[in-house]
Enzyme design. Structure first.
Site, short mmCIF file in Angstrom:
data_model
loop_
_atom_site.label_atom_id
_atom_site.label_comp_id
_atom_site.label_asym_id
_atom_site.label_seq_id
_atom_site.Cartn_x
_atom_site.Cartn_y
_atom_site.Cartn_z
N ASP A 104 -5.62 -6.89 -2.94
CA ASP A 104 -4.54 -5.94 -3.09
C ASP A 104 -5.19 -4.64 -3.59
OD1 ASP A 104 -1.87 -4.92 -3.70
OD2 ASP A 104 -2.37 -5.33 -5.79
N ASP A 139 -3.32 -1.46 -5.42
CA ASP A 139 -2.76 -0.94 -6.68
C ASP A 139 -2.84 -2.01 -7.77
OD1 ASP A 139 -1.94 1.48 -5.49
OD2 ASP A 139 -0.07 0.59 -4.80
P1 B16 Z 1 4.38 3.28 -1.69
P2 B16 Z 1 0.07 -2.83 -3.66
C1 B16 Z 1 2.40 -1.57 -3.85
O1 B16 Z 1 1.03 -1.53 -3.63
C2 B16 Z 1 2.71 -1.26 -5.30
O2 B16 Z 1 2.28 -2.33 -6.13
C3 B16 Z 1 4.19 -1.09 -5.50
O3 B16 Z 1 4.47 -0.76 -6.84
C4 B16 Z 1 4.70 0.02 -4.56
O4 B16 Z 1 6.10 0.16 -4.69
C5 B16 Z 1 4.35 -0.38 -3.12
O5 B16 Z 1 2.96 -0.55 -3.01
C6 B16 Z 1 4.80 0.69 -2.14
O6 B16 Z 1 4.08 1.86 -2.39
O7 B16 Z 1 5.61 3.82 -2.33
O8 B16 Z 1 3.13 4.07 -2.02
O9 B16 Z 1 4.53 3.02 -0.22
O10 B16 Z 1 0.11 -3.35 -5.06
O11 B16 Z 1 0.62 -3.79 -2.63
O12 B16 Z 1 -1.29 -2.26 -3.28
MG MG Z 2 -0.79 -4.47 -6.78
#
Ligand code: B16
Ligand code: MG
Length: 219
Positions: free
Chosen positions: A8, A10
């Site tokens: 992953d 984030d």
């Molecule tokens: P965006 P990951 C996720 O990334 C985040 O954990 C989550 O908090 C966020 O809402 C989601 O991506 C969508 O992100 O608004 O930038 O499209 O943890 O899967 O890398």
């Molecule tokens: Mg994450």
């Protein structure tokens, strides 16, 4: 036999999870909704729109779709402003080394992020070349906890789900990995990630010895 590790982004490779939190907190404040770091755990890994809906639920607010789109776009603008300042040194300690070790063992490495901003973050960190396949929020219909993103990553790596291990910091992400039939390493606290096969406080602390032990656990 484990043949790939899927990371992953984030919260596993870089602390953009904190920037998501700051941006959502700012929006929640504008809406008059109390929003804590504990509430934020529910937003990790889920889509932008689902995150907003959770905040609206916390505040007992109902809004029409156009307003929700507007608010989600506003939050994303703040998030992108924070993220644009990211530098390559901000990759979590030990992550590059871990990926190189995994590769030296002949395993493949993938990245699977629900974020539609993932490519921007990858470019800013200059880490594209570390991955054999990258899947992000622009390529999927269902966000985590749905297994789609991990199944697609396995497909792009040319492997079966059972051959892949996922590294995740979000409860929704652990659920998605398990639903995909993969083994999962949780990065964070056992309270949130109790269903993962292994749990470590930080990604860089994982070792190839642990990866070998994982092979003996059922997906
Ligand atoms: P965006 P990951 C996720 O990334 C985040 O954990 C989550 O908090 C966020 O809402 C989601 O991506 C969508 O992100 O608004 O930038 O499209 O943890 O899967 O890398
Ligand atoms: Mg994450």
């Amino acid at each position: 036999m484990i043949r790939a590790c899927i990371f992953d982004l984030d919260g596993v490779i870089v602390d953009t999870a904190h920037y998501h939190f700051l941006a959502w907190q700012r929006l929640a404040q504008e809406l008059g909704v109390p929003f804590s770091e504990e509430d934020n755990e529910r937003l990790k890994g889920v889509s932008r729109m689902r995150s907003l809906e959770i905040i609206l639920e916390l505040g007992n607010l109902t809004l029409d779709m156009a307003t929700k789109e507007e608010l989600a776009t506003k939050k994303n603008g703040w998030f992108v402003d924070y993220v644009n300042a990211i530098r390559p040194e901000e990759i979590f300690p030990g992550v590059k080394e871990l990926i190189h070790q995994i590769k030296s063992r002949g395993l493949k490495v993938g990245l699977a992020s629900s974020s539609k901003n993932a490519q921007r973050v990858i470019d800013l960190l200059q880490i594209e070349s570390l991955f054999d396949a990258v899947v992000d929020g622009t390529m999927i219909t269902h966000s985590k906890p749905h297994p789609e993103i991990f199944l697609l990553a396995a497909e792009r790596l040319g492997l079966k789900p059972i051959e892949c291990v996922v590294f995740e910091d979000a409860e929704a992400g652990v659920e998605a990995a398990l639903a995909a039939g993969m083994r999962c390493v949780g990065v964070g606290s056992p309270e949130q990630l109790g269903n993962a096969h292994h749990i470590i406080p930080r990604t860089g602390q994982y070792t190839l010895e642990k990866l070998t032990q994982l092979e003996h656990l059922k997906p």
